[in-house]
Design an enzyme around this catalytic site. Structure first.
Site, short mmCIF file in Angstrom:
data_model
loop_
_atom_site.label_atom_id
_atom_site.label_comp_id
_atom_site.label_asym_id
_atom_site.label_seq_id
_atom_site.Cartn_x
_atom_site.Cartn_y
_atom_site.Cartn_z
CE LYS A 1 -5.38 -2.46 -3.76
NZ LYS A 1 -5.65 -1.56 -4.87
CB CYS B 1 3.88 2.44 -0.57
SG CYS B 1 3.29 2.96 1.03
#
Length: 316
Positions: free
Chosen positions: A162, A127
């Protein structure tokens, strides 16, 4: 299916098949017994409620799909009071996927979800990072190391990180996550792309760009899995374009300890169940006692010795 028993660090899973974050909902409990999966990986959420990106959020591609959903979230309170009680009913490790836009916000959220019933945290660091002018944490080794270090100090739970395929330094990023305290790596998130409607000449997604998933990204995710497995000591969870038994086997042979299934579940909700049965049958047919026996067994071609800079003169 003891031959499928899988270890990811200190965690023991009944098998190496689990959903990818964002593709797994409570509704699947009406389709098959979710208790057979190796782990439950929930959709990424943020501490605060979020609406997500403008529509359209999804478009089909010839070899997968592209989405710009934008991590809509009902927030931390909803997770603790509504989501967590549902998943606590299963005797399956629960992996909570979290996202935030700063180191401190990531750390606070990790601490808040470190509660009974949660087996591990998956940090979605693909993000935007407001501390790096909006660039994703996982595209640079330094920003990866910083956010993972903050997360590590905030929780004692196993920490899965991740990573993103949208980086030019995948090995360095993986090694930075390892050095900062990650317990496992998930390789990898969606690949950034774009599609245009030629009639309207407008982007097919309201956010203009989005994340490509499905078979199109499998070679990229497989390559990154191999790179992470051979350049770190961490367990690697392969993720990206997995829909067939051969896909599962490729990731395991490349060095993955387990795999996550995403887009294929949208196309067929029982994909994970089919892969689980197929993997067990494949191992049994070959007399392989443990799935761990095939992990990281890729056979590389022999490397020819380099040619000399100049051929020596012929003897007279």
């Amino acid at each position: 299916m003891t031959r499928l028993t899988t270890r990811i660090g200190a965690m023991t899973l009944a098998n190496p098949i689990m959903p990818a974050s964002g593709t797994f909902t409570e509704d699947l409990a009406d389709v098959f017994d979710l208790g057979v999966l190796g782990a439950h990986v929930l959709k990424t959420f943020t501490a605060e409620p979020r609406m997500g990106n403008p529509t359209p959020r999804v478009c089909d591609l010839s070899a997968g799909m592209m989405n710009a959903i934008g991590i809509p979230s009902k927030g931390l309170d909803h997770f603790l009071t509504r989501t967590l009680p549902f998943w606590r009913r299963y005797d399956v490790p629960l992996v909570v996927s979290i996202s935030a836009h700063s180191h401190d916000d990531f750390a606070r959220l990790a601490a808040a979800v470190s509660v009974p019933g949660v087996a591990a945290i998956e940090a979605n660091i693909s993000c935007p990072n407001i501390e790096a002018d909006g660039r994703a944490f996982a595209v640079r080794a330094d920003s990866t190391g910083q956010v993972v270090a903050h997360l590590r100090r905030a929780t004692d739970l196993p920490l899965w990180v991740k990573l993103s395929p949208n980086t030019g330094e995948p090995v360095e990023v993986a090694q930075a996550a390892e050095a900062a305290g990650a317990d496992a790596l998930v390789m990898a998130n969606t690949l950034l792309g774009m599609a245009i409607d030629v009639e309207t000449r407008q982007p097919r997604l309201g956010n203009v760009m989005g994340g490509i998933s499905g078979p199109a990204i499998k070679p990229v995710a497989l390559r990154m899995t191999y790179q992470a497995a051979t350049n770190t000591r961490l367990p690697v969870i392969g993720c990206g374009g997995i829909s067939t038994l051969n896909d599962v086997l490729e990731f395991l042979i490349a060095g993955a300890t387990a795999v996550q299934v995403g887009t294929a579940t949208f196309q067929s909700p029982t994909t994970m169940l089919r892969l689980l049965d197929g993997l067990d049958d494949w191992l049994a047919a070959r007399g392989i006692a443990s799935v761990a026996d095939i992990c990281g067994t890729v056979s590389l071609p022999a490397v020819s010795p380099p040619m000399p800079a100049a051929m020596p003169p012929l003897a007279s």
